[in-house]
Write an enzyme that holds these catalytic residues in place. Sequence first.
Site, PDB file in Angstrom:
ATOM      1  N   SER A 154      -2.243  -5.767  -8.937  1.00 16.77           N
ATOM      2  CA  SER A 154      -3.415  -6.198  -8.175  1.00 16.77           C
ATOM      3  C   SER A 154      -4.559  -6.432  -9.135  1.00 16.77           C
ATOM      4  CB  SER A 154      -3.810  -5.114  -7.161  1.00 16.77           C
ATOM      5  OG  SER A 154      -5.109  -5.332  -6.645  1.00 16.77           O
TER       6      SER A 154
ATOM      7  N   TYR B 242      -5.749   3.248  -4.766  1.00 14.17           N
ATOM      8  CA  TYR B 242      -5.009   1.990  -4.934  1.00 14.17           C
ATOM      9  C   TYR B 242      -5.284   1.381  -6.303  1.00 14.17           C
ATOM     10  CZ  TYR B 242      -3.320  -2.721  -3.823  1.00 14.17           C
ATOM     11  OH  TYR B 242      -2.655  -3.916  -3.831  1.00 14.17           O
TER      12      TYR B 242
END
Length: 277
Positions: free
Chosen positions: A156, A169
């Site tokens: 990501s 995350y």
Amino acid sequence: MSGEARGTVDLRETVACVTGGTGGLGLPIALALAKAGARVAILGRQRERLERAVAQVRAVQPESLGVAADVSDPVSLVEAHATIRRTLGPVTVLVNAAGGNRPDATTGPEQSFFALDPAALDAVVRVNLLGTIWACQVFGQDMVEVGQGSIVNIASVAAIRPLTRVVAYSAAKAGVVNFTQWLATYLAREYSPAIRVNAVVPGFFLTEQNRFLLTDPAAPDGLSARGRSVLAHTPQGRFGTPDDLCGAVLWLVSPAAQFVTGTVVTVDGGFLSDAGV
């Protein structure tokens, strides 16, 4: 990469496994691999979603398979691998698309970092980082056995530039990038330079895992303040689509990328290049 260019990727005689293969990004990747000729095994936790997903993949490549598995449970992965190996053969393409975030592991106006639930933080790290590591342990052995293969880990932009609110995350995906580079070196030097490991860093793709952060149904444009900020810092001015990601994945698993390993490929519409001024 256009649809026509992707069509030139030939993955016949290849067995591919996609973790998180029922998700908003995992399923399109599985379909792209199947269209290129691969026999695809998709892993997912929810059986109903898995059945729907594998039906779509089999419509493209009948010799495909759906296996219920949870990447946060190593035993589950070992059992899934045994089923795939017995049914399709050794896996030489692995795409780790399983992942996600949780609202209770996300900071915000009403939730301080100091009050985040440890169990929620643990769950996010397990599915994003440890799930990737464990899947590589289990399926990477097939590649060692045959002396070749390609692993693509989905990271990501939060791995490269820590984003506000998504604390666990961001940290987990940063770990995925670091692990990708470590494993690429380890497998090439210890086993075979024909075993390649790379990561794809998606920018902002509107999926179920981040919809609560990026959208606001009550807003005239349907976007949250965060969603507007993301688009304002994305030079191409839009969220990514699954098709944007599939081209990069197909290139990385194809012979065209045979000298590419330990690389992080960004697919973000220019988000990481924008300095905000």
